[in-house]
Design a protein around this motif. Structure first.
Motif, PDB file in Angstrom:
ATOM      1  N   GLU A  21      -1.111  29.652 -52.817  1.00  0.00           N
ATOM      2  CA  GLU A  21      -2.173  30.538 -53.288  1.00  0.00           C
ATOM      3  C   GLU A  21      -3.321  30.625 -52.279  1.00  0.00           C
ATOM      4  OE1 GLU A  21      -2.231  32.263 -56.239  1.00  0.00           O
ATOM      5  OE2 GLU A  21      -0.196  31.553 -56.640  1.00  0.00           O
ATOM      6  N   ILE A  22      -3.930  31.794 -52.193  1.00  0.00           N
ATOM      7  CA  ILE A  22      -5.145  31.962 -51.390  1.00  0.00           C
ATOM      8  C   ILE A  22      -6.209  31.038 -51.972  1.00  0.00           C
ATOM      9  CG2 ILE A  22      -6.988  33.582 -50.785  1.00  0.00           C
ATOM     10  CD1 ILE A  22      -4.789  35.767 -50.686  1.00  0.00           C
ATOM     11  N   GLY A  23      -6.905  30.338 -51.081  1.00  0.00           N
ATOM     12  CA  GLY A  23      -7.916  29.380 -51.503  1.00  0.00           C
ATOM     13  C   GLY A  23      -7.403  27.959 -51.636  1.00  0.00           C
ATOM     14  N   LYS A  24      -6.101  27.772 -51.528  1.00  0.00           N
ATOM     15  CA  LYS A  24      -5.507  26.437 -51.637  1.00  0.00           C
ATOM     16  C   LYS A  24      -5.210  25.872 -50.252  1.00  0.00           C
ATOM     17  CE  LYS A  24      -5.059  26.448 -56.138  1.00  0.00           C
ATOM     18  NZ  LYS A  24      -5.770  25.565 -57.013  1.00  0.00           N
ATOM     19  N   LYS A  25      -5.309  24.559 -50.155  1.00  0.00           N
ATOM     20  CA  LYS A  25      -5.019  23.866 -48.905  1.00  0.00           C
ATOM     21  C   LYS A  25      -3.503  23.806 -48.679  1.00  0.00           C
ATOM     22  CE  LYS A  25      -6.562  19.735 -46.479  1.00  0.00           C
ATOM     23  NZ  LYS A  25      -7.485  20.219 -45.494  1.00  0.00           N
ATOM     24  N   ILE A  26      -3.119  23.909 -47.424  1.00  0.00           N
ATOM     25  CA  ILE A  26      -1.714  23.750 -47.054  1.00  0.00           C
ATOM     26  C   ILE A  26      -1.286  22.335 -47.448  1.00  0.00           C
ATOM     27  CG2 ILE A  26      -0.155  23.514 -45.068  1.00  0.00           C
ATOM     28  CD1 ILE A  26      -0.714  26.389 -45.497  1.00  0.00           C
ATOM     29  N   PRO A  27      -0.164  22.187 -48.161  1.00  0.00           N
ATOM     30  CA  PRO A  27       0.274  20.839 -48.565  1.00  0.00           C
ATOM     31  C   PRO A  27       0.825  20.055 -47.371  1.00  0.00           C
ATOM     32  CG  PRO A  27       1.912  22.467 -49.193  1.00  0.00           C
ATOM     33  CD  PRO A  27       0.748  23.235 -48.626  1.00  0.00           C
ATOM     34  N   ALA A  28       0.963  18.767 -47.574  1.00  0.00           N
ATOM     35  CA  ALA A  28       1.554  17.913 -46.543  1.00  0.00           C
ATOM     36  C   ALA A  28       2.978  18.371 -46.251  1.00  0.00           C
ATOM     37  CB  ALA A  28       1.547  16.456 -47.002  1.00  0.00           C
ATOM     38  N   PHE A  29       3.348  18.331 -44.984  1.00  0.00           N
ATOM     39  CA  PHE A  29       4.693  18.733 -44.588  1.00  0.00           C
ATOM     40  C   PHE A  29       5.057  18.041 -43.292  1.00  0.00           C
ATOM     41  CE2 PHE A  29       1.956  22.022 -42.633  1.00  0.00           C
ATOM     42  CZ  PHE A  29       2.317  21.883 -41.308  1.00  0.00           C
ATOM     43  N   THR A  30       6.341  18.076 -42.982  1.00  0.00           N
ATOM     44  CA  THR A  30       6.827  17.671 -41.665  1.00  0.00           C
ATOM     45  C   THR A  30       7.703  18.796 -41.144  1.00  0.00           C
ATOM     46  OG1 THR A  30       6.809  15.322 -42.244  1.00  0.00           O
ATOM     47  CG2 THR A  30       8.147  15.975 -40.333  1.00  0.00           C
ATOM     48  N   LEU A  31       7.315  19.334 -40.002  1.00  0.00           N
ATOM     49  CA  LEU A  31       8.096  20.327 -39.278  1.00  0.00           C
ATOM     50  C   LEU A  31       8.488  19.698 -37.952  1.00  0.00           C
ATOM     51  CD1 LEU A  31       5.781  23.425 -39.905  1.00  0.00           C
ATOM     52  CD2 LEU A  31       7.833  22.778 -41.187  1.00  0.00           C
ATOM     53  N   PHE A  32       9.123  20.472 -37.091  1.00  0.00           N
ATOM     54  CA  PHE A  32       9.536  19.964 -35.785  1.00  0.00           C
ATOM     55  C   PHE A  32       9.199  20.989 -34.725  1.00  0.00           C
ATOM     56  CE2 PHE A  32      12.092  18.132 -39.075  1.00  0.00           C
ATOM     57  CZ  PHE A  32      12.024  16.784 -38.790  1.00  0.00           C
ATOM     58  N   ASP A  33       8.907  20.508 -33.512  1.00  0.00           N
ATOM     59  CA  ASP A  33       8.725  21.421 -32.388  1.00  0.00           C
ATOM     60  C   ASP A  33      10.077  21.600 -31.689  1.00  0.00           C
ATOM     61  OD1 ASP A  33       9.100  19.195 -30.696  1.00  0.00           O
ATOM     62  OD2 ASP A  33       6.982  19.080 -30.138  1.00  0.00           O
ATOM     63  N   LEU A  34      10.078  22.338 -30.597  1.00  0.00           N
ATOM     64  CA  LEU A  34      11.338  22.620 -29.904  1.00  0.00           C
ATOM     65  C   LEU A  34      11.978  21.391 -29.264  1.00  0.00           C
ATOM     66  CD1 LEU A  34      10.498  26.066 -28.296  1.00  0.00           C
ATOM     67  CD2 LEU A  34      11.999  25.616 -30.241  1.00  0.00           C
ATOM     68  N   ASN A  35      11.222  20.292 -29.164  1.00  0.00           N
ATOM     69  CA  ASN A  35      11.757  19.036 -28.629  1.00  0.00           C
ATOM     70  C   ASN A  35      12.127  18.056 -29.745  1.00  0.00           C
ATOM     71  OD1 ASN A  35      11.464  19.748 -25.857  1.00  0.00           O
ATOM     72  ND2 ASN A  35       9.254  19.503 -26.143  1.00  0.00           N
ATOM     73  N   GLN A  36      12.167  18.542 -30.976  1.00  0.00           N
ATOM     74  CA  GLN A  36      12.487  17.785 -32.171  1.00  0.00           C
ATOM     75  C   GLN A  36      11.434  16.731 -32.497  1.00  0.00           C
ATOM     76  OE1 GLN A  36      16.672  16.913 -32.440  1.00  0.00           O
ATOM     77  NE2 GLN A  36      16.505  16.134 -34.519  1.00  0.00           N
ATOM     78  N   LYS A  37      10.234  16.917 -31.969  1.00  0.00           N
ATOM     79  CA  LYS A  37       9.116  16.022 -32.274  1.00  0.00           C
ATOM     80  C   LYS A  37       8.494  16.465 -33.604  1.00  0.00           C
ATOM     81  CE  LYS A  37       4.557  14.728 -30.669  1.00  0.00           C
ATOM     82  NZ  LYS A  37       3.441  15.167 -29.834  1.00  0.00           N
ATOM     83  N   PRO A  38       8.248  15.516 -34.528  1.00  0.00           N
ATOM     84  CA  PRO A  38       7.646  15.878 -35.815  1.00  0.00           C
ATOM     85  C   PRO A  38       6.222  16.429 -35.665  1.00  0.00           C
ATOM     86  CG  PRO A  38       8.587  13.680 -35.904  1.00  0.00           C
ATOM     87  CD  PRO A  38       8.596  14.101 -34.464  1.00  0.00           C
ATOM     88  N   VAL A  39       5.909  17.402 -36.491  1.00  0.00           N
ATOM     89  CA  VAL A  39       4.592  18.043 -36.542  1.00  0.00           C
ATOM     90  C   VAL A  39       4.177  18.059 -38.005  1.00  0.00           C
ATOM     91  CG1 VAL A  39       3.360  20.212 -36.142  1.00  0.00           C
ATOM     92  CG2 VAL A  39       5.170  19.515 -34.569  1.00  0.00           C
ATOM     93  N   ASN A  40       2.901  17.754 -38.293  1.00  0.00           N
ATOM     94  CA  ASN A  40       2.468  17.778 -39.696  1.00  0.00           C
ATOM     95  C   ASN A  40       1.337  18.782 -39.908  1.00  0.00           C
ATOM     96  OD1 ASN A  40      -0.010  16.541 -39.045  1.00  0.00           O
ATOM     97  ND2 ASN A  40       0.777  14.497 -39.450  1.00  0.00           N
ATOM     98  N   GLU A  41       0.793  18.780 -41.112  1.00  0.00           N
ATOM     99  CA  GLU A  41      -0.224  19.753 -41.512  1.00  0.00           C
ATOM    100  C   GLU A  41      -1.510  19.686 -40.684  1.00  0.00           C
ATOM    101  OE1 GLU A  41      -0.570  16.059 -43.912  1.00  0.00           O
ATOM    102  OE2 GLU A  41       1.085  17.368 -43.380  1.00  0.00           O
ATOM    103  N   ASP A  42      -1.736  18.607 -39.951  1.00  0.00           N
ATOM    104  CA  ASP A  42      -2.927  18.503 -39.096  1.00  0.00           C
ATOM    105  C   ASP A  42      -2.960  19.573 -38.011  1.00  0.00           C
ATOM    106  OD1 ASP A  42      -3.746  16.337 -40.590  1.00  0.00           O
ATOM    107  OD2 ASP A  42      -3.052  14.841 -39.148  1.00  0.00           O
TER     108      ASP A  42
END
Length: 158
Positions: A21-42
């Motif tokens: 929803e608009i106005g809500k903070k992005i929840p915690a997550f773990t994604l990956f970059d092209l080198n398979q390094k984890p990326v989070n909501e920060d």
């Protein structure tokens, strides 16, 4: 429903666009970059961010890569990201992902062959963040420097 379907059917689209929803903070997550390094909501902290969802087989996304790259070049004060999700239209040549390594391989191919200049983030093989974002293949989110959604659309359109 199988997230990484073999062939697209209209039933794979949600009937309504929900997402964060608009106005809500992005929840915690773990994604990956092209080198398979984890990326989070920060990654969404400190600057405005534009997050577009896409995949190699989403022609709506691919046709606008050059236009979105131009916007990113015009507004360097924003962070522009592409979130690589499931293949929108898998088929004979580009199959659905069965492993994260395959998804990353397709994202690298997209970067090289379609000249995607924005930072590519890759969702999990089960699409956990894609589910949070509403499951549309080419939606767009604008996120403020505090990680709060300030705009969303089910279809990105530069």
């Amino acid at each position: 429903m199988d997230y990484n379907y073999n062939r697209f059917k209209i039933k794979h689209y949600p009937t309504q666009f929900h997402g964060i929803e608009i106005g809500k903070k992005i929840p915690a997550f773990t994604l990956f970059d092209l080198n398979q390094k984890p990326v989070n909501e920060d990654i969404f902290q400190g600057r405005f961010s534009i997050l577009e969802l896409g995949s190699l087989t989403c022609n709506i996304y691919v046709k606008d890569i050059a236009n979105m790259n131009a916007l990113a070049a015009r507004y360097p004060e924003f962070n522009f990201y592409t979130l690589y999700v499931r293949e929108a239209h898998p088929g004979k040549w580009i199959r659905p992902h069965c492993a994260l390594s395959q998804k990353i391989e397709k994202a690298r191919y997209l970067q090289a062959c379609e000249q995607e200049n924005r930072t590519i983030l890759i969702d999990s093989i089960s699409g956990s963040f894609h589910h949070e974002l509403g499951l549309y293949p080419n939606s767009l989110y604008v996120i403020d420097p505090n990680g709060v959604v300030i705009y969303k659309d089910m279809w990105a359109s530069p």
